[in-house]
Design a protein around this motif. Sequence first.
Motif, mmCIF file in Angstrom:
data_model
loop_
_atom_site.group_PDB
_atom_site.id
_atom_site.type_symbol
_atom_site.label_atom_id
_atom_site.label_comp_id
_atom_site.label_asym_id
_atom_site.label_seq_id
_atom_site.Cartn_x
_atom_site.Cartn_y
_atom_site.Cartn_z
ATOM 1 N N GLN A 7 0.835 -1.200 0.000
ATOM 2 C CA GLN A 7 0.000 0.000 0.000
ATOM 3 C C GLN A 7 0.874 1.257 0.000
ATOM 4 N N TRP A 8 1.985 1.244 0.764
ATOM 5 C CA TRP A 8 2.900 2.389 0.743
ATOM 6 C C TRP A 8 3.503 2.556 -0.649
ATOM 7 N N LEU A 9 3.847 1.450 -1.310
ATOM 8 C CA LEU A 9 4.351 1.547 -2.681
ATOM 9 C C LEU A 9 3.293 2.160 -3.596
ATOM 10 N N HIS A 10 2.057 1.762 -3.409
ATOM 11 C CA HIS A 10 0.953 2.326 -4.187
ATOM 12 C C HIS A 10 0.829 3.827 -3.918
ATOM 13 N N ILE A 11 0.973 4.216 -2.673
ATOM 14 C CA ILE A 11 0.843 5.630 -2.296
ATOM 15 C C ILE A 11 1.944 6.476 -2.931
ATOM 16 N N LEU A 12 3.131 5.901 -3.145
ATOM 17 C CA LEU A 12 4.210 6.657 -3.792
ATOM 18 C C LEU A 12 3.774 7.158 -5.166
ATOM 19 N N ASN A 13 2.943 6.394 -5.858
ATOM 20 C CA ASN A 13 2.459 6.802 -7.182
ATOM 21 C C ASN A 13 1.062 7.401 -7.149
ATOM 22 N N ASN A 14 0.341 7.171 -6.068
ATOM 23 C CA ASN A 14 -1.035 7.662 -5.927
ATOM 24 C C ASN A 14 -1.203 8.256 -4.531
ATOM 25 N N PRO A 15 -0.724 9.481 -4.337
ATOM 26 C CA PRO A 15 -0.718 10.077 -2.993
ATOM 27 C C PRO A 15 -2.093 10.194 -2.331
ATOM 28 N N GLU A 16 -3.165 10.130 -3.118
ATOM 29 C CA GLU A 16 -4.507 10.252 -2.529
ATOM 30 C C GLU A 16 -4.968 8.942 -1.881
ATOM 31 N N ALA A 17 -4.249 7.846 -2.123
ATOM 32 C CA ALA A 17 -4.613 6.546 -1.532
ATOM 33 C C ALA A 17 -4.397 6.579 -0.018
ATOM 34 N N GLU A 18 -5.166 5.770 0.674
ATOM 35 C CA GLU A 18 -5.104 5.703 2.137
ATOM 36 C C GLU A 18 -4.124 4.629 2.599
ATOM 37 N N PRO A 19 -3.323 4.910 3.634
ATOM 38 C CA PRO A 19 -2.438 3.886 4.194
ATOM 39 C C PRO A 19 -3.240 2.746 4.817
ATOM 40 N N ARG A 20 -2.633 1.582 4.905
ATOM 41 C CA ARG A 20 -3.232 0.420 5.557
ATOM 42 C C ARG A 20 -2.238 -0.126 6.575
ATOM 43 N N PRO A 21 -2.104 0.567 7.690
ATOM 44 C CA PRO A 21 -1.103 0.142 8.674
ATOM 45 C C PRO A 21 -1.467 -1.197 9.323
#
Length: 102
Positions: A41-55
Amino acid sequence: MNRKQIKERIAQLYVALQFCSEKIRTFTAGERICINQERFQWLHILNNPEAEPRPVSAAIENKVKDVTRLVTKYNFTSYYEDPFIEEENESDTIPEKSEPMN
């Protein structure tokens, strides 16, 4: 989190998983899945900053912190480098497509 912090978190989770695989079995299969879900999910957020983290859960986070302390204590370095960070670093150096000149 900024990009640097995200990359550090991805690296921390990867090293924790590698320590578990190579040295001391700490995480259950389900916990490893949860850790990988957070990493991806963090890798996804690097390219899509609007995505929510999934800690991971607090219990898993405590185990990650314990393993991180062991990594430091034993100066552990994984045999393998995180392939996803390498991929991300390579994509950082690829120039963006430029507009054709007229």
